[in-house]
Design a protein around this motif. Structure first.
Motif, PDB file in Angstrom:
ATOM      1  N   LEU A 273       0.830  -1.205   0.000  1.00 32.84           N
ATOM      2  CA  LEU A 273       0.000   0.000   0.000  1.00 32.84           C
ATOM      3  C   LEU A 273       0.864   1.255   0.000  1.00 32.84           C
ATOM      4  O   LEU A 273       0.360   2.346  -0.237  1.00 32.84           O
ATOM      5  N   GLY A 274       2.145   1.096   0.301  1.00 36.79           N
ATOM      6  CA  GLY A 274       3.021   2.256   0.376  1.00 36.79           C
ATOM      7  C   GLY A 274       3.089   2.869   1.768  1.00 36.79           C
ATOM      8  O   GLY A 274       3.452   4.030   1.910  1.00 36.79           O
ATOM      9  N   VAL A 275       2.743   2.116   2.790  1.00 38.32           N
ATOM     10  CA  VAL A 275       2.836   2.617   4.162  1.00 38.32           C
ATOM     11  C   VAL A 275       4.312   2.823   4.503  1.00 38.32           C
ATOM     12  O   VAL A 275       5.153   2.003   4.144  1.00 38.32           O
ATOM     13  N   LYS A 279       5.965   3.598  10.151  1.00 43.35           N
ATOM     14  CA  LYS A 279       4.591   3.236  10.509  1.00 43.35           C
ATOM     15  C   LYS A 279       4.428   1.731  10.526  1.00 43.35           C
ATOM     16  O   LYS A 279       3.722   1.174  11.364  1.00 43.35           O
ATOM     17  N   LYS A 283       3.147   0.511  13.917  1.00 42.85           N
ATOM     18  CA  LYS A 283       1.723   0.175  13.927  1.00 42.85           C
ATOM     19  C   LYS A 283       1.465  -1.293  13.638  1.00 42.85           C
ATOM     20  O   LYS A 283       0.497  -1.867  14.120  1.00 42.85           O
TER      21      LYS A 283
ATOM     22  N   GLU C 116      -6.417   2.900   6.647  1.00 42.98           N
ATOM     23  CA  GLU C 116      -4.991   3.097   6.415  1.00 42.98           C
ATOM     24  C   GLU C 116      -4.711   3.276   4.920  1.00 42.98           C
ATOM     25  O   GLU C 116      -3.927   4.135   4.520  1.00 42.98           O
ATOM     26  N   ALA C 117      -5.390   2.463   4.104  1.00 41.69           N
ATOM     27  CA  ALA C 117      -5.192   2.567   2.659  1.00 41.69           C
ATOM     28  C   ALA C 117      -5.572   3.960   2.169  1.00 41.69           C
ATOM     29  O   ALA C 117      -4.860   4.575   1.368  1.00 41.69           O
ATOM     30  N   GLU C 119      -5.657   6.707   3.919  1.00 39.00           N
ATOM     31  CA  GLU C 119      -4.772   7.742   4.461  1.00 39.00           C
ATOM     32  C   GLU C 119      -3.429   7.798   3.762  1.00 39.00           C
ATOM     33  O   GLU C 119      -2.932   8.877   3.465  1.00 39.00           O
ATOM     34  N   VAL C 120      -2.892   6.619   3.504  1.00 38.47           N
ATOM     35  CA  VAL C 120      -1.587   6.595   2.834  1.00 38.47           C
ATOM     36  C   VAL C 120      -1.657   7.354   1.520  1.00 38.47           C
ATOM     37  O   VAL C 120      -0.730   8.068   1.158  1.00 38.47           O
ATOM     38  N   HIS C 121      -2.767   7.206   0.815  1.00 41.02           N
ATOM     39  CA  HIS C 121      -2.851   7.850  -0.491  1.00 41.02           C
ATOM     40  C   HIS C 121      -3.651   9.141  -0.458  1.00 41.02           C
ATOM     41  O   HIS C 121      -4.052   9.637  -1.510  1.00 41.02           O
ATOM     42  N   ARG C 165      -9.617  -3.518   0.968  1.00 40.21           N
ATOM     43  CA  ARG C 165      -8.428  -2.717   1.261  1.00 40.21           C
ATOM     44  C   ARG C 165      -7.634  -2.433  -0.016  1.00 40.21           C
ATOM     45  O   ARG C 165      -7.124  -1.343  -0.203  1.00 40.21           O
ATOM     46  N   ILE C 169      -8.684   1.989  -3.158  1.00 45.98           N
ATOM     47  CA  ILE C 169      -7.866   3.092  -3.676  1.00 45.98           C
ATOM     48  C   ILE C 169      -7.869   3.099  -5.200  1.00 45.98           C
ATOM     49  O   ILE C 169      -7.079   3.781  -5.824  1.00 45.98           O
TER      50      ILE C 169
END
Ligand SMILES: Nc1ncnc2c1ncn2[C@@H]1O[C@H](COP(=O)(O)OP(=O)(O)OP(=O)(O)O)[C@@H](O)[C@H]1O
Ligand SMILES: Nc1ncnc2c1ncn2[C@@H]1O[C@H](COP(=O)(O)OP(=O)(O)OP(=O)(O)O)[C@@H](O)[C@H]1O
Ligand code: SF4
Ligand SMILES: [Mg+2]
Ligand SMILES: [Mg+2]
Lengths: 388, 335, 323
Positions: A273-275, A279, A283, C116-117, C119-121, C165, C169
């Motif tokens: 996802l590119g986290v 993090k 996390k 989270e998905a 937010e990341v993007h 998830r 996006i």
């Protein structure tokens, strides 16, 4: 019989359970005030907390441990303020009769005419300066508490951070961090700590003496008089020395857990996802490996208290007139066994505090593991169903 | 000739399971893993138990020789094993008597061959050990026969391989060694619990071939457990379809595949993509497998059933015969 | 010919096997594969365990760095992307993993996982909760599932959450790495149909990895067959099953148990010889030669090239190549 076990019946609640439920409820209410709707969204988590308390309440050693450490913390926090005498009241100078009196004595001071001037009660006796032993132990509790807190708050995060980095990035970073860790682990911790604690005070003392703020801060921390500022240095060196030998086991444990936790597919999914890396570390990886560390921390607080007492006993920690438990034993040792109370009471205090943390740690190990937690719950429920 | 029909003719039972119930007492509650499972197996046939994960296939097969460990318990039922025509109830035997039957007259093969082999001993030793343990051979003889056994399960270079340790063999070879061990005492009934689930398709084809060959040569009866409908079609004479701890349909392989009756069997067959047929859209069964702590009332399939009747969630359907040798437990067929 | 969405050129990935002091050997997980994936299609990737399917899939979305070779996504080399460009690529290319039991973080609620998905993007929507609930409904979940933890769901439900998830996006390309192999057949069908539905609706391009040939056939437009780190045959799905050319494909197809007892009796049999060798020291020449029933003299000496023998039908086998 089967359905009565299986149904979602809520378990029978004893006083402790009702108390812990209330505790959880009031905490969640508090959070709800700050973040509306929070408890709604975290219902599963809250139920789990209640179950944790429930499992904890089934463990007599855990309860004894909790009582011991709650007492330890309360004494550490408030002890110096309720102590009948200050650690700086050297009654012996004025009243030689207070020299090394046994526990439960009352010393009555009369003037030349025979009138009673003063009456002193010493429930646990006095030391060679005529200081009240009970008060000294209360002051010593504060030092033990602060030392163990600072060691855990500073040492453990360092250990965790290094472990996370080493385990996650691997390769050269891992090599370097782990070889340093190995070197630290290869020395016996106590000897290493003694070495640090004997050279550090000279470096630290000038810093504290020259800084007004540090003086103030530490005098509050140790519940000590500002006049003793020069004596903060040896205690701080003991803290530093313990921290220096304290992080390596954490680094090693965390690194091992990270190595297996990073293979979890959710880490890969997060990467896809590119986290960001930090993090992912904090996390996704850390929360999943932290339980054994929490157990280790509770068990370790006991060891920190012991090590601090040992260093003081060797004359490296608190210096006259400041006291901690190790120092009281150290001073009392020369009069042992005739004046036994100087060794036995502080020794007992240390023993109970360490025992408390160990009992809590062992119980937490069970409570934090969801599987044993469930089986504790199930055993109780089944027992109940069979009674019927 | 239609596959499966031949066994209907010769009716000599070798095993009969009657109303078997097994429960597991877990922290979450009592898992009613199987409830009232009954079937019979005839001499010389391959009988399949098929169904999805958790439906109770392994528990059934293990309960046959009381291989259920705590927290599990066989609550009720009978398992009749026919020895020279006369039945004995396996569940009534002592552990010692059962141990003698297990491995000698009834042998098992499990899914994971690595767990079945001891890493500290050579495979030859492990094959010989079973024979010696059941007094069917002396050590010397057993070692010699181990080579023949490895040869019979088609392991290349058997003379060298007997000296190998398990970690020196591939997954497929290990499974063949396990098959060899279970065959060493020439059992009458071989129970194979998903013997090919852990291996690749090409290896699966080899192992199934081997089982087929051995069954013919040794005149064994095979109880094969699988969740793969393809394996059922290729291997079995008769099939029992299990769902949530019960048998919902039982019949010859031809009856089950060409004339399925139970809505679950029908759904299952349509949910498997057959690579030889052009499929526009797979049919799926809505919902998920139920929790066996709180199994649904009446017919356990009713919450997912497209043809549910009023009675279905109230009363349990009996297993009734709809044609010769073909039984279904579904209210649609009860007159 | 349209420009492909993904172009893979001679991609290699070797994993080192560490000895005590130095690297002893390499697992040649992927050893020189080239293929293209076109917009809107599903390319199936089949092969036995350990042949390098997952490694290929991970390389294609840059979860691994290659030993050699290139992957072009919309004409750009993905291994050269940095910063914002890499982030944009991450949004366009997603993966759905095999094991739904380990692909969701057990410490996060479903809301947190999906959020989270977003937010990341930096995806801004007026009402996040509503937006996520909408998506959950599309995969058959409900609002009250939002604040639950993964362990409260079945395998099929978890895989749906993982699907949301990845798709929320709005990616263009999705690698599906055995998305149903941990699930039961009845649930598998639901997930496969759902994936097909989303593909049509969002115009997705799929790389579908599986070792189940029935499932791959159902899902794919074209299929690539891998053996020990190489692609041995690539053809349109129907053609591959009707006219398999490579001896390995033929062996593989004849090994699949067919759920039809009558067909099982008359099914053509290709005898399976041996087992796949280790990818550490793959056999020289054609990697399949030790197991090949039709091996030629040249087979163990020179590696056969992947050539187009019929329209869109590629094979790497000396039986079909000019020596
Ligand atoms: N040791 C155990 N403790 C608790 N429950 C168990 C245990 N063994 C089996 N069960 C339960 O019994 C039921 C039947 O299990 P079983 O292993 O027979 O399934 P199966 O049909 O063999 O499935 P699979 O295809 O996954 O092997 C399951 O619901 C399972 O949860
Ligand atoms: N991180 C890694 N380190 C070392 N070797 C690896 C790594 N990942 C994969 N391999 C090896 O690379 C080879 C190919 O693995 P890969 O996971 O791509 O196979 P696969 O085709 O997806 O198999 P499966 O069907 O079992 O998922 C295997 O031999 C595997 O052991
Ligand atoms: S190249 Fe040779 S060995 Fe390889 S598959 Fe073709 S015929 Fe067989
Ligand atoms: Mg099983
Ligand atoms: Mg894989």
């Amino acid at each position: 019989m089967g359905s009565s076990i299986a149904s979602k019946e809520t378990y029978e609640k004893k006083i402790l359970d009702r108390f812990s439920d209330k505790l959880v409820d009031s905490i969640t209410n508090l959070i709800d005030k700050v973040k509306p709707g929070w408890s709604e969204r975290n219902k599963s988590k809250i139920d789990e907390w209640k179950l944790m308390f429930y499992a904890f309440n089934r463990s007599p050693p855990g309860i004894i441990g909790a009582i011991l450490i709650i007492s330890f913390i309360l004494i550490g926090l408030f002890g110096p303020y309720v102590a009948p005498y200050s650690y700086r009241e050297f009654l012996y100078i004025e009243y030689p009769d207070t020299y090394l009196v046994p526990p439960g004595s009352t010393v009555t001071i009369t003037n030349k005419r025979g009138d009673i001037v003063k009456v002193f009660n010493f429930p646990l006796g006095t030391d060679k300066y005529g200081r009240d032993l009970l008060s000294l132990i209360l002051y010593g509790a504060r030092v033990s508490l602060i030392v163990s807190l600072i060691v855990i708050l500073l040492g453990v995060p360092v250990g965790i951070l290094l472990g996370l980095v080493a385990g996650y990035f691997g390769g050269k970073v891992d090599e370097v961090i782990m070889r340093i860790t190995d070197i630290f682990l290869a020395f016996p911790a106590l000897i290493l700590a003694i070495a640090f604690a004997s050279v550090l005070p000279e470096r630290i003392r000038p810093i504290i003496i020259q800084s007004g703020i540090l003086k103030q801060v530490f005098s509050v921390f140790f519940a000590a008089d500002v006049r003793d500022a020069a004596n903060f240095a040896p205690i701080l060196s003991v803290i530093l020395a313990i921290i220096l030998v304290w992080w390596p086991p954490y680094t090693r444990i965390i690194r091992g857990s990270v190595l297996s936790a990073k293979e979890n597919l959710y880490v890969e999914a997060a990467k896809a996802l590119g986290v960001s890396t930090w993090k992912i570390l904090f996390k996704h990886i850390l929360p999943n490996i932290i339980s054994p560390v929490l157990v280790l921390i509770t068990l370790d607080i006991g060891s920190v208290i012991l090590m601090e007492a040992s260093l003081s006993f060797l004359g490296l920690g608190a210096q006259d007139p400041m006291v901690d438990w190790g120092k009281i034993v150290y001073d009392g040792a020369q009069y042992f066994p005739d004046r036994w109370w100087l060794v036995i009471f502080p020794g007992l205090a240390t023993f109970l505090a360490v025992l408390g943390w160990n009992l809590i740690g062992d119980t937490l190990r069970d409570v934090l593991d969801p599987r044993t937690r469930r089986s504790i719950e199930f055993k109780v429920k089944r027992g109940k169903a069979e009674e019927k | 000739m239609i596959k499966g029909m031949k066994t209907l003719g010769l009716k000599r039972k070798i095993l009969e399971v009657k109303d078997l119930h097994v429960h597991f007492y877990t922290y979450a509650g009592v898992v009613k893993a199987i409830s009232g499972v009954s079937f019979e197996i005839y001499e010389g046939e391959t009988f399949c138990l098929v169904g999805e994960t958790g439906c109770g296939k392994s528990v059934t097969s293990r309960a046959i020789t009381k291989l259920i460990e705590s927290p599990g318990k066989i609550v009720k039922g009978q398992v009749l094993f026919y020895r020279d025509g006369s039945p004995i109830d396996l569940l009534k035997l002592s552990d010692e008597e059962l141990r003698r039957i297990r491995g000698r007259e009834i042998a098992y093969i499990f899914q994971d061959p690595t767990a079945a082999l001891d890493p500290l001993y050579s495979v030859g030793y492990q094959i010989a050990e079973t024979m010696v343990a059941h007094n069917t051979a002396t050590w010397k003889e057993a070692f010699r026969r181990a080579v023949d056994i490895l040869k019979s399960v088609l392991i290349p270079d058997p003379e060298k391989r007997v000296k190998n340790y398990p970690h020196e063999l591939s997954g497929g070879m290990k499974q063949r060694v396990v098959i060899g061990i279970s065959l060493s005492n020439k059992p009458k009934l071989l129970i194979a619990d998903e013997p090919t689930t852990a291996v690749d398709v090409t290896i699966q084809a080899q192992i199934l071939d081997l089982l087929r060959k051995l069954r013919q040569e040794e005149k064994m009866t095979l109880l094969l457990i699988t969740h793969n409908m393809g394996v059922v079609a290729e291997m079995c004479d008769r099939v029992a379809v299990m769902y949530a701890g019960k048998i919902v349909e039982i019949g010859t392989v031809h009856q089950i595949f060409k004339n399925p009756q139970h809505p679950y069997t029908k759904g299952l067959l349509k949910a498997v993509p057959n690579p030889l047929i052009k499929i526009e859209k797979l049919e799926s069964i809505p919902g998920t497998v139920p929790n066996l702590i709180f199994p649904p009332s009446g017919c356990r399939f009713h919450p997912r059933c497209p043809r549910k009747l009023d009675i279905c969630d109230k009363k349990e359907p009996p297993l009734i015969e709809v044609e010769e040798g073909h039984k279904v437990a579904c209210w649609l067929y009860v007159k | 010919m349209p420009e492909p969405l993904v172009r893979v050129e001679n991609l290699k990935k070797y994993f080192p096997i560490k000895g005590i002091f130095f690297t002893r050997a390499h697992v040649k997980a992927v050893d020189g594969v080239s293929f293209e994936i076109y917009r809107g299609e599903t390319l199936g990737l089949v092969g036995e365990s350990g042949c390098g399917k997952s490694t290929t899939g991970r390389l294609l979305i840059r979860l691994l760095e290659p030993t050699a070779g290139h992957v072009y996504f919309e004409g750009k080399n993905i291994f050269k992307l940095k910063g914002e460009e890499l982030k944009r690529f991450r949004r366009k290319a997603q993966i759905i993993l095999q094991d739904p039991y380990s692909s969701l973080n057990p410490r996060m609620t479903i809301f947190e996982i999906i959020n989270e998905a977003l937010e990341v993007h930096n995806i801004k929507v007026p009402d996040k909760e509503e937006f996520i609930v909408d998506w959950l409904r599309r995969v058959g979940l409900e609002r009250h599932h939002l604040y639950r933890y993964p362990h409260e769901f079945s395998g099929g439900q978890r895989q749906r959450i993982a699907i949301v998830r990845s798709l929320i996006i709005k990616p263009e390309f999705v690698v599906l790495d055995e998305p149903t192999s941990a699930l039961d057949v009845s649930v598998q069908a639901q997930i496969l149909d759902m994936l097909k539905e989303f593909q049509r609706e969002l115009n997705l391009t799929y790389l579908f990895i599986s070792h189940d040939l029935g499932v791959v056939k159902y899902m794919s437009d074209r299929i690539a067959v891998m053996y020990l780190g190489k692609i041995v045959e690539l053809a349109p799905a129907d053609e591959l099953f009707e006219k398999p050319l490579h001896p390995y494909t033929q062996m593989l197809l004849s090994s699949i148990p067919i759920p039809d007892p009558e067909y099982a009796l008359k099914k053509p049999k290709v005898k399976v010889i041996g087992e796949p060798p280790s990818p550490i020291n793959p056999p020289p020449g054609c990697r399949f030669h030790p197991r090949c029933p039709r091996k030629l003299d040249i087979c163990d000496k020179k590696e056969p090239p992947l050539i187009e023998v019929e329209r869109d039908h590629y094979v790497a086998c000396w039986l079909y190549a000019k020596k």
